[in-house]
Design an enzyme around this catalytic site. Structure first.
Site, PDB file in Angstrom:
ATOM      1  N   GLY A  61       0.909  -1.211  -0.035  1.00  0.00           N
ATOM      2  CA  GLY A  61      -0.069   0.065   0.032  1.00  0.00           C
ATOM      3  C   GLY A  61       0.869   1.216   0.031  1.00  0.00           C
ATOM      4  O   GLY A  61       0.586   2.322   0.510  1.00  0.00           O
ATOM      5  N   LEU A  63       1.642   3.616  -2.071  1.00  0.00           N
ATOM      6  CA  LEU A  63       1.393   4.901  -3.048  1.00  0.00           C
ATOM      7  C   LEU A  63       0.492   5.768  -2.435  1.00  0.00           C
ATOM      8  O   LEU A  63      -0.015   6.702  -2.852  1.00  0.00           O
ATOM      9  CB  LEU A  63       1.106   4.357  -4.402  1.00  0.00           C
ATOM     10  CG  LEU A  63       1.916   3.960  -5.248  1.00  0.00           C
ATOM     11  CD1 LEU A  63       1.527   3.451  -6.619  1.00  0.00           C
ATOM     12  CD2 LEU A  63       3.284   4.401  -5.273  1.00  0.00           C
ATOM     13  N   GLY A  64       0.075   5.683  -1.069  1.00  0.00           N
ATOM     14  CA  GLY A  64      -0.936   6.473  -0.399  1.00  0.00           C
ATOM     15  C   GLY A  64      -0.033   7.702   0.313  1.00  0.00           C
ATOM     16  O   GLY A  64       0.851   8.157  -0.123  1.00  0.00           O
ATOM     17  N   GLN A  65      -0.649   8.226   1.345  1.00  0.00           N
ATOM     18  CA  GLN A  65      -0.095   9.379   2.014  1.00  0.00           C
ATOM     19  C   GLN A  65       1.440   9.155   2.448  1.00  0.00           C
ATOM     20  O   GLN A  65       2.135   9.941   2.222  1.00  0.00           O
ATOM     21  CB  GLN A  65      -1.039   9.968   2.996  1.00  0.00           C
ATOM     22  CG  GLN A  65      -0.361  11.253   3.556  1.00  0.00           C
ATOM     23  CD  GLN A  65      -1.353  11.818   4.817  1.00  0.00           C
ATOM     24  OE1 GLN A  65      -2.182  10.858   5.270  1.00  0.00           O
ATOM     25  NE2 GLN A  65      -0.911  12.635   5.520  1.00  0.00           N
ATOM     26  N   ASP A  87       1.929  -1.435  -4.442  1.00  0.00           N
ATOM     27  CA  ASP A  87       0.594  -1.103  -4.308  1.00  0.00           C
ATOM     28  C   ASP A  87      -0.316  -1.679  -5.394  1.00  0.00           C
ATOM     29  O   ASP A  87       0.275  -2.399  -6.325  1.00  0.00           O
ATOM     30  CB  ASP A  87       0.215   0.559  -4.558  1.00  0.00           C
ATOM     31  CG  ASP A  87      -0.597   1.234  -3.835  1.00  0.00           C
ATOM     32  OD1 ASP A  87      -1.813   0.784  -4.176  1.00  0.00           O
ATOM     33  OD2 ASP A  87      -0.691   1.907  -2.725  1.00  0.00           O
ATOM     34  N   ILE A  88      -1.636  -1.518  -5.591  1.00  0.00           N
ATOM     35  CA  ILE A  88      -2.304  -1.806  -6.686  1.00  0.00           C
ATOM     36  C   ILE A  88      -2.715  -0.696  -7.493  1.00  0.00           C
ATOM     37  O   ILE A  88      -3.353  -0.855  -8.454  1.00  0.00           O
ATOM     38  CB  ILE A  88      -3.858  -2.393  -6.001  1.00  0.00           C
ATOM     39  CG1 ILE A  88      -4.593  -1.431  -5.270  1.00  0.00           C
ATOM     40  CG2 ILE A  88      -3.645  -3.736  -5.364  1.00  0.00           C
ATOM     41  CD1 ILE A  88      -6.035  -1.997  -4.712  1.00  0.00           C
ATOM     42  N   TYR A 194     -12.762   0.475  10.240  1.00  0.00           N
ATOM     43  CA  TYR A 194     -11.326   0.800  10.455  1.00  0.00           C
ATOM     44  C   TYR A 194     -10.784   0.664  11.786  1.00  0.00           C
ATOM     45  O   TYR A 194      -9.890   0.060  11.925  1.00  0.00           O
ATOM     46  CB  TYR A 194     -10.949   2.380   9.938  1.00  0.00           C
ATOM     47  CG  TYR A 194      -9.853   2.880  10.164  1.00  0.00           C
ATOM     48  CD1 TYR A 194      -8.785   2.359   9.127  1.00  0.00           C
ATOM     49  CD2 TYR A 194      -9.140   3.852  10.739  1.00  0.00           C
ATOM     50  CE1 TYR A 194      -7.445   2.837   9.382  1.00  0.00           C
ATOM     51  CE2 TYR A 194      -7.869   4.232  10.713  1.00  0.00           C
ATOM     52  CZ  TYR A 194      -6.923   4.003   9.948  1.00  0.00           C
ATOM     53  OH  TYR A 194      -5.627   4.235   9.861  1.00  0.00           O
ATOM     54  N   LYS A 198      -8.190  -2.344  13.093  1.00  0.00           N
ATOM     55  CA  LYS A 198      -7.002  -2.149  13.613  1.00  0.00           C
ATOM     56  C   LYS A 198      -6.728  -2.731  14.940  1.00  0.00           C
ATOM     57  O   LYS A 198      -5.608  -3.187  15.310  1.00  0.00           O
ATOM     58  CB  LYS A 198      -6.801  -0.609  13.637  1.00  0.00           C
ATOM     59  CG  LYS A 198      -6.468   0.266  12.381  1.00  0.00           C
ATOM     60  CD  LYS A 198      -5.192  -0.458  11.522  1.00  0.00           C
ATOM     61  CE  LYS A 198      -5.040   0.333  10.202  1.00  0.00           C
ATOM     62  NZ  LYS A 198      -3.448   0.126   9.631  1.00  0.00           N
ATOM     63  N   ILE A 224      -1.708  12.055  10.612  1.00  0.00           N
ATOM     64  CA  ILE A 224      -0.332  12.517   9.949  1.00  0.00           C
ATOM     65  C   ILE A 224      -0.466  13.503   9.059  1.00  0.00           C
ATOM     66  O   ILE A 224      -1.311  13.537   8.092  1.00  0.00           O
ATOM     67  CB  ILE A 224       0.243  11.115   9.292  1.00  0.00           C
ATOM     68  CG1 ILE A 224       0.341  10.102  10.373  1.00  0.00           C
ATOM     69  CG2 ILE A 224       1.614  11.658   8.749  1.00  0.00           C
ATOM     70  CD1 ILE A 224       1.104  10.389  11.674  1.00  0.00           C
TER      71      ILE A 224
HETATM   72  N1  LIG Z   1      -2.264   8.769   7.161  1.00  0.00           N
HETATM   73  C1  LIG Z   1      -2.733   8.948   8.612  1.00  0.00           C
HETATM   74  O1  LIG Z   1      -3.108   9.862   9.190  1.00  0.00           O
HETATM   75  C2  LIG Z   1      -2.700   7.452   9.384  1.00  0.00           C
HETATM   76  C3  LIG Z   1      -2.823   7.526  10.582  1.00  0.00           C
HETATM   77  C4  LIG Z   1      -3.031   6.216  11.332  1.00  0.00           C
HETATM   78  C5  LIG Z   1      -2.647   5.240  10.872  1.00  0.00           C
HETATM   79  N2  LIG Z   1      -2.365   5.246   9.347  1.00  0.00           N
HETATM   80  C6  LIG Z   1      -2.130   4.034   8.754  1.00  0.00           C
HETATM   81  O2  LIG Z   1      -0.837   3.967   7.869  1.00  0.00           O
HETATM   82  C7  LIG Z   1      -1.131   3.227   6.765  1.00  0.00           C
HETATM   83  C8  LIG Z   1      -0.614   4.107   5.538  1.00  0.00           C
HETATM   84  O3  LIG Z   1      -1.638   4.984   5.670  1.00  0.00           O
HETATM   85  P1  LIG Z   1      -1.733   6.109   4.311  1.00  0.00           P
HETATM   86  O4  LIG Z   1      -2.284   7.453   4.882  1.00  0.00           O
HETATM   87  O5  LIG Z   1      -0.607   6.013   3.359  1.00  0.00           O
HETATM   88  O6  LIG Z   1      -2.916   5.452   3.617  1.00  0.00           O
HETATM   89  P2  LIG Z   1      -3.535   5.881   2.300  1.00  0.00           P
HETATM   90  O7  LIG Z   1      -5.133   5.508   2.192  1.00  0.00           O
HETATM   91  O8  LIG Z   1      -3.222   7.189   1.688  1.00  0.00           O
HETATM   92  O9  LIG Z   1      -2.854   4.611   1.195  1.00  0.00           O
HETATM   93  C9  LIG Z   1      -3.475   3.151   1.430  1.00  0.00           C
HETATM   94  C10 LIG Z   1      -2.897   2.713   0.139  1.00  0.00           C
HETATM   95  O10 LIG Z   1      -3.421   1.205   0.170  1.00  0.00           O
HETATM   96  C11 LIG Z   1      -3.705   0.836  -0.967  1.00  0.00           C
HETATM   97  N3  LIG Z   1      -4.352  -0.357  -0.971  1.00  0.00           N
HETATM   98  C12 LIG Z   1      -5.827  -0.470  -1.045  1.00  0.00           C
HETATM   99  N4  LIG Z   1      -5.986  -1.819  -1.135  1.00  0.00           N
HETATM  100  C13 LIG Z   1      -5.034  -2.397  -1.530  1.00  0.00           C
HETATM  101  C14 LIG Z   1      -4.776  -3.732  -1.787  1.00  0.00           C
HETATM  102  N5  LIG Z   1      -5.847  -4.646  -1.800  1.00  0.00           N
HETATM  103  N6  LIG Z   1      -3.540  -4.357  -1.634  1.00  0.00           N
HETATM  104  C15 LIG Z   1      -2.509  -3.288  -1.657  1.00  0.00           C
HETATM  105  N7  LIG Z   1      -2.733  -2.123  -1.434  1.00  0.00           N
HETATM  106  C16 LIG Z   1      -3.881  -1.441  -1.191  1.00  0.00           C
HETATM  107  C17 LIG Z   1      -4.248   2.062  -1.729  1.00  0.00           C
HETATM  108  O11 LIG Z   1      -4.162   1.851  -3.234  1.00  0.00           O
HETATM  109  C18 LIG Z   1      -3.589   3.242  -1.176  1.00  0.00           C
HETATM  110  O12 LIG Z   1      -2.373   3.646  -1.936  1.00  0.00           O
HETATM  111  C19 LIG Z   1      -2.459   2.711   6.735  1.00  0.00           C
HETATM  112  O13 LIG Z   1      -2.347   1.292   7.341  1.00  0.00           O
HETATM  113  C20 LIG Z   1      -2.998   3.553   7.831  1.00  0.00           C
HETATM  114  O14 LIG Z   1      -4.061   2.746   8.486  1.00  0.00           O
HETATM  115  C21 LIG Z   1      -2.309   6.538   8.571  1.00  0.00           C
END
Ligand SMILES: NC(=O)c1ccc[n+]([C@@H]2O[C@H](COP(=O)([O-])OP(=O)(O)OC[C@H]3O[C@@H](n4cnc5c(N)ncnc54)[C@H](O)[C@@H]3O)[C@@H](O)[C@H]2O)c1
Length: 372
Positions: A61, A63-65, A87-88, A194, A198, A224
């Site tokens: 995963g 390519l997310g934030q 990522d997907i 969610y 977790k 974050i």
């Molecule tokens: N950003 C925050 O504020 C925050 C806070 C607490 C925890 N987190 C945790 O940190 C992690 C990363 O967070 P983020 O903000 O980058 O999330 P995000 O939503 O920006 O990115 C999540 C990524 O998961 C990918 N994804 C979805 N389905 C998938 C699958 N079947 N297989 C593989 N990848 C898949 C998506 O394409 C996406 O790029 C997450 O587990 C989130 O719960 C984030």
């Protein structure tokens, strides 16, 4: 999935391994006091990697934030080719050319196993997830990705002796948890898919640690805040979007009430904490799931801090009832004293520093100059 035969194999392989037999682990008290005390002034910033070989890292995963920033940090530390982003989604040209990238769906156990075997992965950062607001809008997909996906990751990691990091969240607490501050160990009855997923991840990871010797490590991240990556549909997203709006036109419509207090952290602190907890020797960890904290503020306090740089900044409120209900069930502050004690966690960014850094990144200098 881990078939019964494989389970036996994992138990016997783990039991034979000299470093971490589950018999040895099972004889440990459930939460032992930490045998390792890190001095208050300890810094991991300059720690050099002491093992003979750097880890081979996979980020799911990615390519997310948070994932691209994590890959950049890990690549600086362990070498570009030792860190595989997955990522997907299709990566941008820049991401694709900045280091190894592969397609990996966390719902596909066989492909995950192939990846771990073919690339000799030794550390896995499991970021693939659906976040709070997106998860509520698609519960069955969130259940699949966040729970079934996690099961696949746990099994692959346990089978192949991979050190596993799974992020948890303030969303793993609920309305019956202590909210100011929430300690590491307390009642956790979240009311979002969610949050439920977790808590499940925290418990399953710890179970695999005690049962199979899986080196599972988990941090509960606050919201974050990042400048160069977009949030993925969480309840704290407003605290990122507000900076784009401040730099662009000086006004922002907030989807949470002015008085909604939530814990937050700047991305570089979050990613550093993640690397630190993965590098810290196992004997320093008195637990496997830690709160980490940096600051806590309301939308109104953030707006006030912004006005120190952009005096004409305006904030209005149009409350999204779904996000507001989620935010009100989350802690206002996290107690991260165990992380500070066990492995020397300490944030670099407080609110004024965060605001200056974010505005600087968004090129608000023109507006700031005008205002001055
Ligand atoms: N950003 C925050 O504020 C925050 C806070 C607490 C925890 N987190 C945790 O940190 C992690 C990363 O967070 P983020 O903000 O980058 O999330 P995000 O939503 O920006 O990115 C999540 C990524 O998961 C990918 N994804 C979805 N389905 C998938 C699958 N079947 N297989 C593989 N990848 C898949 C998506 O394409 C996406 O790029 C997450 O587990 C989130 O719960 C984030």
């Amino acid at each position: 999935m881990l078939a019964p035969g494989m389970l036996k194999q994992v138990v016997s392989v783990t039991a034979q391994s000299k470093a971490s037999s589950c018999f040895k682990l099972l004889s440990l008290p459930l939460l032992s006091p930490s045998p390792c005390r890190i001095p208050a002034d300890a810094s991991f910033h300059s720690t050099s990697f002491s093992e003979a070989e750097p880890p081979r890292v996979l980020i799911t995963g990615g390519l997310g934030q948070l994932g691209i920033g994590l890959a950049n940090l890990l690549r600086k530390r362990f070498g570009k080719d030792n860190v595989i982003l997955s990522d997907i989604k299709k990566p941008s040209d820049h991401v694709f050319h900045s280091g190894p990238f592969v397609y990996a769906d966390v719902l596909d156990y066989k492909s995950l196993r192939e990846l771990v075997v073919n690339h000799r992965i030794s550390w896995l950062f499991h970021y693939g997830a659906l976040l709070s607001a997106v998860g509520e809008a698609n519960v069955s997909l969130a259940r699949d990705v966040n729970i079934t996906g996690l099961h696949n990751i746990l099994d692959v990691a346990a089978e192949h002796n991979v050190r596993l990091f799974v992020p948890s969240t303030i969303g793993a607490f609920g309305p019956t948890s202590p909210r100011n501050p929430a300690p590491d160990l307390c009642i956790q009855r979240p009311r979002t898919i969610y949050g439920v997923s977790k808590v499940h991840a925290e418990l399953m990871g710890e179970y695999y640690y005690y049962r199979y010797g899986l080196d599972f490590r988990c941090l509960r991240y606050p919201g974050i805040i990042s400048a160069d990556s977009q949030p993925g549909g969480g309840t704290t997203d407003y605290a990122v979007e507000i900076f784009h709006a401040a730099a662009k036109n000086g006004t922002f419509e907030c989807n949470l009430k002015a008085s909604t207090r939530l814990p937050m952290m700047y991305i570089s602190d979050c990613l550093r904490a993640t690397l630190e907890v993965m590098e810290v020797p196992a004997e320093c960890l008195s637990m496997r799931t830690y709160n980490i904290s940096a600051m806590s503020f309301t939308p109104e306090e953030l707006a006030q801090a912004l006005r120190k740089h952009v005096p004409d900044f305006q904030i209005t409120y149009r409350v999204d009832p779904l996000r507001q209900a989620i935010a009100e069930s989350w802690p206002m502050n996290l107690d991260d004293s165990n992380a500070r004690k066990d492995w020397g966690w300490k944030q670099d960014f407080d609110l004024p520093e965060l605001v200056a850094t974010m505005l600087n990144f968004h090129g608000a200098s023109t507006r700031i100059a005008q205002a001055n």
